[in-house]
Design a protein around this motif. Structure first.
Motif, short mmCIF file in Angstrom:
data_model
loop_
_atom_site.label_atom_id
_atom_site.label_comp_id
_atom_site.label_asym_id
_atom_site.label_seq_id
_atom_site.Cartn_x
_atom_site.Cartn_y
_atom_site.Cartn_z
N HIS A 21 0.84 -1.20 0.00
CA HIS A 21 0.00 0.00 0.00
C HIS A 21 0.87 1.24 0.00
N ILE A 22 0.44 2.25 -0.76
CA ILE A 22 1.09 3.56 -0.74
C ILE A 22 0.04 4.60 -0.35
N VAL A 23 0.36 5.36 0.67
CA VAL A 23 -0.48 6.48 1.10
C VAL A 23 0.28 7.76 0.79
N MET A 24 -0.36 8.68 0.07
CA MET A 24 0.28 9.94 -0.29
C MET A 24 -0.59 11.12 0.09
N SER A 25 0.04 12.21 0.42
CA SER A 25 -0.68 13.47 0.57
C SER A 25 -0.67 14.18 -0.77
N ASP A 26 -1.48 15.23 -0.88
CA ASP A 26 -1.50 15.98 -2.14
C ASP A 26 -0.19 16.71 -2.37
N VAL A 27 0.60 16.96 -1.32
CA VAL A 27 1.89 17.62 -1.50
C VAL A 27 3.03 16.61 -1.63
N GLY A 28 2.76 15.33 -1.46
CA GLY A 28 3.78 14.31 -1.63
C GLY A 28 4.12 14.14 -3.09
N ARG A 29 5.30 13.58 -3.36
CA ARG A 29 5.73 13.33 -4.75
C ARG A 29 6.36 11.94 -4.83
N LEU A 30 6.15 11.28 -5.94
CA LEU A 30 6.67 9.92 -6.15
C LEU A 30 7.04 9.75 -7.60
N ALA A 31 8.27 9.30 -7.85
CA ALA A 31 8.72 9.03 -9.23
C ALA A 31 10.02 8.26 -9.18
N MET A 32 10.38 7.70 -10.32
CA MET A 32 11.67 7.03 -10.44
C MET A 32 12.80 8.06 -10.50
N SER A 33 12.72 8.99 -11.45
CA SER A 33 13.75 10.01 -11.58
C SER A 33 13.21 11.35 -11.08
N GLY A 34 14.02 12.03 -10.29
CA GLY A 34 13.62 13.33 -9.78
C GLY A 34 13.65 14.38 -10.87
#
Length: 293
Positions: A160-173
């Motif tokens: 499970h992944i929980v994110m906020s609207d200000v969170g960021r997720l990616a392979m490359s920044g």
């Protein structure tokens, strides 16, 4: 309301978990630091940027790790990675109800790149072993540094992944993409672009996270408690479903997207009406835009 993004790693642990229940393994008093940073004359941290231990969450036994974004952007090095692997391997032995990872990391530290890359691969293997054992791994992403690089891959290996609207997720920044392909490909200084393509709202709409919450510690706690008892078995059917999701996303965009906002184009292709309005919508309204199977 207490901002998850503005808290330090240990503040998040203190506020998210049952009061006084966190017992840290290899705390700063043990002074287990990176040998590579010392050799390079780079300042070290006595916990190497991650706190690990056991705790209670809603009265249930959990193992937890929290990365400290204020130390080298939460970058993973040899000791940092070894602490995460040790936590996961101990979970196999002790069988907690769940493992929580409060992820905030730019990826592998360039100062100890090879050691960090090996560490991330070991973390992925250990995490998948924990999942095979039926112990859910829950990743919480809402820190100011996001979750990128190797840790982005680790996150997508979890139940499970929980994110906020200000969170960021990616392979490359964003900075990595710009450095590799130029500002014309991706302008890392365009904050609106960065959040449209890596932020929590985007990841929710594309099915890359399982819960979208406000930037609030209590909201993360509620979502973590809800995910505790729901492990996702590692099966061929689940893998094929994931591949089907990625294939559908790949073919959803029109062939020519030059000069156009690909995030909003993709949202439109996924059936989101008035996609241009998504960045300005509150979290509750964005949650309602996605049909949950």
């Amino acid at each position: 309301m207490i901002s998850f993004a503005e808290c330090s790693a240990r503040e998040r642990l203190a506020l998210l978990l049952d009061p006084g229940s966190f017992h840290e393994w290899l705390p700063p008093a043990e002074r287990v630091t990176s040998p590579h940073l010392a050799q390079l004359g780079v300042p070290s941290a006595f916990d190497d940027g991650v706190a690990i231990g056991r705790a209670m969450l809603d009265g249930r036994n959990v193992f937890v790790a929290a990365q400290e974004g204020a130390f080298m952007g939460g970058g993973v090095g040899e000791v940092h990675g070894a602490k995460l692997v040790g936590l996961l391997q101990r979970a196999l032995r002790d069988q907690p109800t769940a493992v929580l990872l409060l992820a905030e990391s730019g990826g592998v530290r360039l100062h100890e790149a090879n050691a960090g890359l090996i560490a991330v691969s070991e973390v992925m293997r250990a995490l998948l072993d924990v999942r095979v054992a039926g112990i859910p791994v829950i990743v919480l992403i809402g820190g100011a540094n996001g979750c990128f690089g190797g840790m982005g891959i680790v996150a997508r290996c979890a139940d499970h992944i929980v994110m906020s609207d200000v969170g960021r997720l990616a392979m490359s920044g964003p900075e990595v993409i710009e450095a590799s392909h130029g500002v014309e490909e991706f302008d890392s200084r365009d904050r609106a672009l960065v959040w449209r393509t890596t932020g929590g709202k985007h990841r929710w709409l594309t099915g890359d996270c399982d819960a979208l919450v406000e930037d609030d510690v209590d909201s993360f706690r509620v979502a973590a408690v809800a995910a505790i008892g729901a492990s996702k078995p590692l099966t061929l059917a689940a893998l094929e479903q994931e591949h089907a999701l990625l294939t559908a996303r790949l073919h959803a965009l029109p062939a020519d997207t030059a000069g156009r906002d690909e995030a909003t184009l993709l949202w439109s292709a996924l059936g989101i009406a008035d996609a241009q309005q998504v960045p300005d919508l509150p979290v509750e309204a964005v949650r309602a835009l996605r049909a949950i199977p």
